[in-house]
Design a protein around this motif. Structure first.
Motif, PDB file in Angstrom:
ATOM      1  N   THR A  51      44.914  71.423   5.053  1.00 13.44           N
ATOM      2  CA  THR A  51      46.032  71.115   4.445  1.00 13.44           C
ATOM      3  C   THR A  51      46.219  69.693   4.258  1.00 13.44           C
ATOM      4  OG1 THR A  51      46.691  73.315   4.955  1.00 13.44           O
ATOM      5  CG2 THR A  51      48.358  71.988   3.865  1.00 13.44           C
ATOM      6  N   ALA A  52      46.505  69.151   5.548  1.00 18.38           N
ATOM      7  CA  ALA A  52      47.105  67.724   5.605  1.00 18.38           C
ATOM      8  C   ALA A  52      45.862  66.954   4.955  1.00 18.38           C
ATOM      9  CB  ALA A  52      47.203  67.354   7.063  1.00 18.38           C
ATOM     10  N   ALA A  53      44.664  67.153   5.155  1.00 14.92           N
ATOM     11  CA  ALA A  53      43.734  66.312   4.456  1.00 14.92           C
ATOM     12  C   ALA A  53      43.752  66.406   3.116  1.00 14.92           C
ATOM     13  CB  ALA A  53      42.147  66.659   4.869  1.00 14.92           C
ATOM     14  N   GLY A  54      44.179  67.612   2.291  1.00 13.64           N
ATOM     15  CA  GLY A  54      44.106  67.703   0.847  1.00 13.64           C
ATOM     16  C   GLY A  54      45.517  67.011   0.362  1.00 13.64           C
ATOM     17  N   GLU A  55      46.619  66.588   1.241  1.00 15.15           N
ATOM     18  CA  GLU A  55      47.565  66.083   0.706  1.00 15.15           C
ATOM     19  C   GLU A  55      47.424  64.484   0.720  1.00 15.15           C
ATOM     20  OE1 GLU A  55      50.458  67.502   3.541  1.00 15.15           O
ATOM     21  OE2 GLU A  55      50.730  69.484   2.515  1.00 15.15           O
ATOM     22  N   GLN A  56      46.099  63.936   1.189  1.00 11.59           N
ATOM     23  CA  GLN A  56      45.993  62.553   1.085  1.00 11.59           C
ATOM     24  C   GLN A  56      45.889  62.149  -0.400  1.00 11.59           C
ATOM     25  OE1 GLN A  56      46.210  60.767   4.282  1.00 11.59           O
ATOM     26  NE2 GLN A  56      46.989  62.701   4.877  1.00 11.59           N
ATOM     27  N   GLU A  57      46.844  61.301  -1.019  1.00 11.39           N
ATOM     28  CA  GLU A  57      46.613  60.863  -2.114  1.00 11.39           C
ATOM     29  C   GLU A  57      45.549  59.726  -2.611  1.00 11.39           C
ATOM     30  OE1 GLU A  57      50.346  60.660  -3.925  1.00 11.39           O
ATOM     31  OE2 GLU A  57      50.667  62.695  -3.522  1.00 11.39           O
ATOM     32  N   ASP A  58      45.996  58.544  -1.716  1.00 14.58           N
ATOM     33  CA  ASP A  58      45.126  57.413  -2.204  1.00 14.58           C
ATOM     34  C   ASP A  58      43.827  57.713  -1.438  1.00 14.58           C
ATOM     35  OD1 ASP A  58      47.581  56.123  -2.869  1.00 14.58           O
ATOM     36  OD2 ASP A  58      48.173  55.479  -1.090  1.00 14.58           O
ATOM     37  N   ALA A  59      43.545  58.167  -0.282  1.00 15.83           N
ATOM     38  CA  ALA A  59      42.076  58.289   0.345  1.00 15.83           C
ATOM     39  C   ALA A  59      41.931  59.590   0.683  1.00 15.83           C
ATOM     40  CB  ALA A  59      42.096  57.131   1.412  1.00 15.83           C
ATOM     41  N   PRO A  60      41.735  60.649  -0.172  1.00 19.18           N
ATOM     42  CA  PRO A  60      41.303  62.094   0.273  1.00 19.18           C
ATOM     43  C   PRO A  60      40.495  62.196   1.062  1.00 19.18           C
ATOM     44  CG  PRO A  60      40.938  61.715  -2.219  1.00 19.18           C
ATOM     45  CD  PRO A  60      41.429  60.265  -1.615  1.00 19.18           C
ATOM     46  N   LEU A  61      40.608  62.932   2.251  1.00 21.01           N
ATOM     47  CA  LEU A  61      39.506  63.293   3.256  1.00 21.01           C
ATOM     48  C   LEU A  61      39.262  64.861   3.050  1.00 21.01           C
ATOM     49  CD1 LEU A  61      40.740  61.430   6.148  1.00 21.01           C
ATOM     50  CD2 LEU A  61      38.855  60.728   4.544  1.00 21.01           C
ATOM     51  N   TYR A  62      37.810  65.009   3.434  1.00 19.62           N
ATOM     52  CA  TYR A  62      37.376  66.620   3.461  1.00 19.62           C
ATOM     53  C   TYR A  62      36.735  66.862   4.809  1.00 19.62           C
ATOM     54  CZ  TYR A  62      37.891  64.990  -1.536  1.00 19.62           C
ATOM     55  OH  TYR A  62      38.195  64.619  -2.712  1.00 19.62           O
ATOM     56  N   PRO A  63      37.421  67.991   5.534  1.00 14.99           N
ATOM     57  CA  PRO A  63      37.202  68.006   6.825  1.00 14.99           C
ATOM     58  C   PRO A  63      35.948  69.340   6.798  1.00 14.99           C
ATOM     59  CG  PRO A  63      39.359  69.159   6.639  1.00 14.99           C
ATOM     60  CD  PRO A  63      38.869  68.253   5.077  1.00 14.99           C
ATOM     61  N   THR A  64      34.887  69.301   7.631  1.00 17.97           N
ATOM     62  CA  THR A  64      33.973  70.108   7.875  1.00 17.97           C
ATOM     63  C   THR A  64      33.947  70.685   9.221  1.00 17.97           C
ATOM     64  OG1 THR A  64      32.676  69.713   5.912  1.00 17.97           O
ATOM     65  CG2 THR A  64      31.679  70.589   7.811  1.00 17.97           C
ATOM     66  N   PHE A  65      34.371  71.843   9.466  1.00 25.94           N
ATOM     67  CA  PHE A  65      34.395  72.281  10.889  1.00 25.94           C
ATOM     68  C   PHE A  65      33.217  72.974  11.328  1.00 25.94           C
ATOM     69  CE2 PHE A  65      38.407  72.738   8.575  1.00 25.94           C
ATOM     70  CZ  PHE A  65      39.314  71.884   9.584  1.00 25.94           C
ATOM     71  N   TRP A  66      32.987  72.775  12.581  1.00 25.97           N
ATOM     72  CA  TRP A  66      31.568  73.251  12.964  1.00 25.97           C
ATOM     73  C   TRP A  66      31.313  73.581  14.653  1.00 25.97           C
ATOM     74  CZ3 TRP A  66      27.958  70.470  16.092  1.00 25.97           C
ATOM     75  CH2 TRP A  66      28.180  69.063  16.217  1.00 25.97           C
ATOM     76  N   ARG A  67      30.799  74.317  15.051  1.00 25.71           N
ATOM     77  CA  ARG A  67      30.570  74.488  16.498  1.00 25.71           C
ATOM     78  C   ARG A  67      29.017  74.763  16.790  1.00 25.71           C
ATOM     79  NH1 ARG A  67      34.264  78.256  20.340  1.00 25.71           N
ATOM     80  NH2 ARG A  67      33.462  77.435  22.408  1.00 25.71           N
ATOM     81  N   GLU A  68      28.703  74.243  17.981  1.00 24.94           N
ATOM     82  CA  GLU A  68      27.194  74.484  18.361  1.00 24.94           C
ATOM     83  C   GLU A  68      27.376  75.614  19.681  1.00 24.94           C
ATOM     84  OE1 GLU A  68      24.384  71.359  18.353  1.00 24.94           O
ATOM     85  OE2 GLU A  68      23.971  71.991  20.557  1.00 24.94           O
ATOM     86  N   GLU A  69      26.430  76.464  19.745  1.00 23.07           N
ATOM     87  CA  GLU A  69      26.388  77.404  20.719  1.00 23.07           C
ATOM     88  C   GLU A  69      25.009  77.958  21.266  1.00 23.07           C
ATOM     89  OE1 GLU A  69      29.138  80.397  19.425  1.00 23.07           O
ATOM     90  OE2 GLU A  69      27.941  80.809  17.907  1.00 23.07           O
ATOM     91  N   GLN A  70      24.791  78.453  22.047  1.00 21.79           N
ATOM     92  CA  GLN A  70      23.504  79.064  22.398  1.00 21.79           C
ATOM     93  C   GLN A  70      23.447  80.636  22.543  1.00 21.79           C
ATOM     94  OE1 GLN A  70      20.701  77.069  23.148  1.00 21.79           O
ATOM     95  NE2 GLN A  70      21.766  75.461  22.826  1.00 21.79           N
ATOM     96  N   GLY A  71      22.333  81.035  22.173  1.00 18.39           N
ATOM     97  CA  GLY A  71      22.271  82.740  21.982  1.00 18.39           C
ATOM     98  C   GLY A  71      20.977  83.387  21.784  1.00 18.39           C
ATOM     99  N   GLN A  72      20.905  84.291  21.481  1.00 14.52           N
ATOM    100  CA  GLN A  72      19.703  85.193  21.406  1.00 14.52           C
ATOM    101  C   GLN A  72      19.416  85.726  19.716  1.00 14.52           C
ATOM    102  OE1 GLN A  72      18.675  89.464  22.778  1.00 14.52           O
ATOM    103  NE2 GLN A  72      17.916  88.101  24.386  1.00 14.52           N
ATOM    104  N   ALA A  73      18.450  85.490  19.001  1.00  9.52           N
ATOM    105  CA  ALA A  73      18.210  86.043  17.791  1.00  9.52           C
ATOM    106  C   ALA A  73      17.045  86.944  17.978  1.00  9.52           C
ATOM    107  CB  ALA A  73      17.857  84.996  16.916  1.00  9.52           C
ATOM    108  N   HIS A  74      16.908  88.070  17.116  1.00  9.02           N
ATOM    109  CA  HIS A  74      15.762  88.981  16.984  1.00  9.02           C
ATOM    110  C   HIS A  74      15.814  89.701  15.875  1.00  9.02           C
ATOM    111  CE1 HIS A  74      18.194  92.832  17.542  1.00  9.02           C
ATOM    112  NE2 HIS A  74      19.091  92.211  18.174  1.00  9.02           N
ATOM    113  N   THR A  75      14.687  90.277  15.618  1.00  8.90           N
ATOM    114  CA  THR A  75      14.159  91.060  14.477  1.00  8.90           C
ATOM    115  C   THR A  75      13.821  92.529  15.257  1.00  8.90           C
ATOM    116  OG1 THR A  75      11.800  90.500  14.437  1.00  8.90           O
ATOM    117  CG2 THR A  75      13.363  89.260  13.269  1.00  8.90           C
ATOM    118  N   GLU A  76      13.201  93.296  14.387  1.00  8.02           N
ATOM    119  CA  GLU A  76      12.765  94.646  14.976  1.00  8.02           C
ATOM    120  C   GLU A  76      11.415  94.572  15.872  1.00  8.02           C
ATOM    121  OE1 GLU A  76      11.992  97.396  11.574  1.00  8.02           O
ATOM    122  OE2 GLU A  76      14.065  97.396  11.080  1.00  8.02           O
ATOM    123  N   LEU A  77      10.759  93.343  15.607  1.00  4.86           N
ATOM    124  CA  LEU A  77       9.296  93.325  16.423  1.00  4.86           C
ATOM    125  C   LEU A  77       9.607  92.263  17.638  1.00  4.86           C
ATOM    126  CD1 LEU A  77       6.842  94.002  13.653  1.00  4.86           C
ATOM    127  CD2 LEU A  77       7.638  95.469  15.265  1.00  4.86           C
TER     128      LEU A  77
END
Length: 328
Positions: A51-77
């Protein structure tokens, strides 16, 4: 002798090409200003920052949020352990520099889609042609939207702001002092200041500058050779040559200055106190980057930086060797 010079010149050109490729890798890892927190941001904090980034008039900024984690992936096989998963809300390319061979990033709010690396695709499906296939990540069913080149097991997926995030990439129209602008935005949103920042544009500028070192060295050696030979020229020819060298340098200066962030250019070139401060600032930024707990893209950037430093140093030594052989 001529063959040795030729092969040395070809090798120098190849080293330069590898250097510029490594610099592009670093730029792709850090296309924006990165903010990192040890304590994850809550949904309320993420919404306040957006919201605060969207209110910047002279120099608008766009935040991208992210996080890295470890885990397990699987299919049927098949099953894959120790998978690096990056979940994001915003622009996926700011979180990870994926080079897709099919498909693309899942949408920011595509909580049922993902993109996977070629290494993970082969382990789970035995093929890279898996767009549209399904897998499970930590009990969550996901559909593959894209496959990208990567020799490690990596998974990218979109998520909502209801998740928690430990990193933010800020893109948009920055003023000269990116750090001060980012800190002011964070204060407006009522968030704690980040534990570390990764200055993406500055990292890219430094990497490109390192690539140009052998070329700069070659230019200095060429100019010195021209100056040495000018002693035997008539005064008129000497003046013309000096004028040509000065004009060339003047034409190159605007291009070089365009490559630098505004905060790296002094308001007055005669302000000699600026240069020690600039060195201290760059050293502090570099120390902060090395102190960051490494995510996958940090590892890729540091690998590229190592390649860049080695190739640039080798190209510089070859340049000096070629100059010495030419004069001999």
């Amino acid at each position: 002798m001529k063959k040795k010079k030729f092969f040395a010149a070809v090798l120098c050109a190849l080293l330069l090409a590898v250097s510029f490729s490594a610099a592009e890798q670093i730029k792709s890892c850090y296309p924006a200003l990165g903010l990192r927190w040890k304590e994850p941001l809550s949904q309320t904090q993420a919404e306040a920052l957006r919201t605060a980034a969207g209110e910047q008039e002279d120099a608008p900024l766009y935040p991208t949020f992210w996080r890295e984690e470890q885990g397990q992936a699987h299919t049927e096989l098949h099953q894959a352990d120790e998978v690096t998963a990056i979940r994001f809300n915003g622009e996926g390319s700011l979180c990870y520099p994926a080079r897709f061979i099919s498909g693309g990033y899942p949408g920011s709010e595509d909580t049922s889609g993902c993109a996977i690396s070629t290494a993970l695709a082969w382990q789970l499906f035995g093929s890279n042609d898996v767009v549209g296939q399904s897998l499970e990540w930590e009990g969550i069913s996901l559909t593959v939207r894209g496959v990208f080149e990567e020799n490690e097991r990596v998974l990218l997926r979109g998520c909502s702001l209801a998740d928690t995030f430990s990193a933010v990439e800020l893109s948009g129209s920055f003023e000269d002092d990116r750090k001060a602008q980012a800190q002011e935005l964070i204060r407006q949103a009522g968030l704690p200041l980040p534990d570390s920042m990764v200055y993406g544009q500055s990292m890219g500028t430094a990497a490109t500058g390192l690539c140009f070192l052998p070329l700069l060295l070659a230019g200095v050696l060429l100019i010195s050779e021209c100056v040495r030979r000018m002693r035997n020229l008539p005064p008129v020819h000497r003046q013309v040559l000096l004028f040509g060298i000065g004009t060339g340098l003047a034409l190159c200066l605007p291009f070089l200055l365009e490559q630098l962030p505004g905060w790296m250019i002094p308001a007055q070139w005669s302000d000699f106190s600026f240069w020690p401060q600039l060195g201290e600032t760059l050293l502090a930024c570099l120390n902060e980057w090395f102190a960051v707990f490494p995510c996958r893209k940090d590892v890729l950037a540091k690998q590229a930086l190592t390649i860049l430093a080695v190739c640039s140093a080798a190209a510089s030594m070859l340049t000096v060797e070629l100059y010495n052989r030419t004069r001999a």
